[in-house]
Write a protein that holds these residues in place. Structure first.
Motif, PDB file in Angstrom:
ATOM      1  N   UNK A 138       0.794  -1.229   0.000  1.00  0.00           N
ATOM      2  CA  UNK A 138       0.000   0.000   0.000  1.00  0.00           C
ATOM      3  C   UNK A 138       0.822   1.271   0.000  1.00  0.00           C
ATOM      4  N   UNK A 139       2.108   1.181  -0.308  1.00  0.00           N
ATOM      5  CA  UNK A 139       2.969   2.369  -0.349  1.00  0.00           C
ATOM      6  C   UNK A 139       2.831   3.029  -1.718  1.00  0.00           C
ATOM      7  N   UNK A 140       2.653   4.348  -1.700  1.00  0.00           N
ATOM      8  CA  UNK A 140       2.536   5.122  -2.939  1.00  0.00           C
ATOM      9  C   UNK A 140       3.494   6.298  -2.885  1.00  0.00           C
ATOM     10  N   UNK A 153       1.233  17.117   2.427  1.00  0.00           N
ATOM     11  CA  UNK A 153       1.963  16.191   1.562  1.00  0.00           C
ATOM     12  C   UNK A 153       3.371  16.661   1.223  1.00  0.00           C
ATOM     13  N   UNK A 154       3.600  17.970   1.320  1.00  0.00           N
ATOM     14  CA  UNK A 154       4.869  18.535   0.882  1.00  0.00           C
ATOM     15  C   UNK A 154       5.541  19.296   2.020  1.00  0.00           C
ATOM     16  N   UNK A 179       3.392   7.715   0.850  1.00  0.00           N
ATOM     17  CA  UNK A 179       2.208   7.479   1.683  1.00  0.00           C
ATOM     18  C   UNK A 179       2.024   5.985   1.837  1.00  0.00           C
ATOM     19  N   UNK A 180       1.574   5.584   3.018  1.00  0.00           N
ATOM     20  CA  UNK A 180       1.175   4.198   3.261  1.00  0.00           C
ATOM     21  C   UNK A 180      -0.333   4.220   3.406  1.00  0.00           C
ATOM     22  N   UNK A 181      -1.007   3.718   2.376  1.00  0.00           N
ATOM     23  CA  UNK A 181      -2.470   3.770   2.280  1.00  0.00           C
ATOM     24  C   UNK A 181      -2.915   5.224   2.345  1.00  0.00           C
ATOM     25  N   UNK A 182      -3.503   5.680   3.434  1.00  0.00           N
ATOM     26  CA  UNK A 182      -3.928   7.083   3.489  1.00  0.00           C
ATOM     27  C   UNK A 182      -3.096   7.908   4.465  1.00  0.00           C
ATOM     28  N   UNK A 183      -2.012   7.356   4.980  1.00  0.00           N
ATOM     29  CA  UNK A 183      -1.162   8.046   5.957  1.00  0.00           C
ATOM     30  C   UNK A 183       0.155   8.455   5.290  1.00  0.00           C
ATOM     31  N   UNK A 184       0.546   9.722   5.478  1.00  0.00           N
ATOM     32  CA  UNK A 184       1.810  10.208   4.931  1.00  0.00           C
ATOM     33  C   UNK A 184       2.940   9.683   5.811  1.00  0.00           C
ATOM     34  N   UNK A 185       3.859   8.941   5.176  1.00  0.00           N
ATOM     35  CA  UNK A 185       5.014   8.402   5.891  1.00  0.00           C
ATOM     36  C   UNK A 185       6.142   9.436   5.892  1.00  0.00           C
TER      37      UNK A 185
END
Length: 194
Positions: A138-140, A153-154, A179-185
């Motif tokens: 789920x990493x994007x 996000x930035x 991001x991991x699913x809906x959480x910003x890593x």
């Protein structure tokens, strides 16, 4: 015949149990002191019943509160378990992000040597398989260049005048965000136009 005998016996019993009204009134006046004692006992019993009913009501309220607390605890535990399951790979992903950055830097090297080119091809294959494994979890990658600046996000590290972009738009990306699913890593480190 038996029925008639039973009815006669019942009527005789009723007659024998009946007392004249005058005798009843006399017995009531004679037993007035007993009635006062009974009245006191009745009052005490009523007070005890009221006290017990109040205690019962308190215990029922306490039970309902405990039941509601337990339901809330169960729901909260379920949500925490679901969140833990959803983001179980977060620590691993966080540890692998510097590895991805190093792979990307290494793949940007330009070389003319055939041996170095074959090594770079092998590294690129490893990099792609690592990216695929992370995508399955789920990493994007956070898309940044040309997008409006979003502080969630930035991470803006520079601002610049650029006529090719609208104000408050990401012009350049220094480090990729994930991001991991809906959480910003990790937010993307970017340059933003003024």
């Amino acid at each position: 015949m038996e029925n008639e005998q039973k009815e006669m016996l019942q009527t005789e019993e009723e007659v024998t149990y009946e007392q004249p009204q005058e005798e009843v009134n006399e017995s009531l006046t004679e037993d007035q002191s007993i009635t006062d004692d009974e009245q006191d006992q009745l009052t005490a019993a009523n007070e005890q019943i009221a006290e017990l009913q109040q205690k019962l009501q308190e215990l029922e309220n306490r039970y309902l509160r405990l039941h509601a607390d337990f339901d809330n605890f169960r729901r909260r535990t379920r949500l925490e378990f679901e969140a833990a399951e959803k983001y179980r790979a977060q620590n691993l992903v966080t540890d692998l992000l510097p590895v991805l950055d190093n792979f990307e830097r290494a793949l940007k090297i330009q070389t003319e040597d055939e041996t170095a080119k074959s090594i770079l091809q092998g590294m690129e294959m490893v990099y792609r398989s690592l990216i695929d494994a992370l995508k399955k979890e789920g990493v994007e990658v956070i898309e940044s260049i040309g997008k409006p600046f979003d502080p969630h996000l930035h991470q803006a590290v520079m601002q610049a005048e650029d006529s090719g972009y609208e104000p408050n738009t990401v012009v350049e990306e220094f480090q990729k965000g994930y991001k991991l699913k809906d959480r910003v890593i990790r937010p993307a480190m970017v340059k933003v136009s003024q």
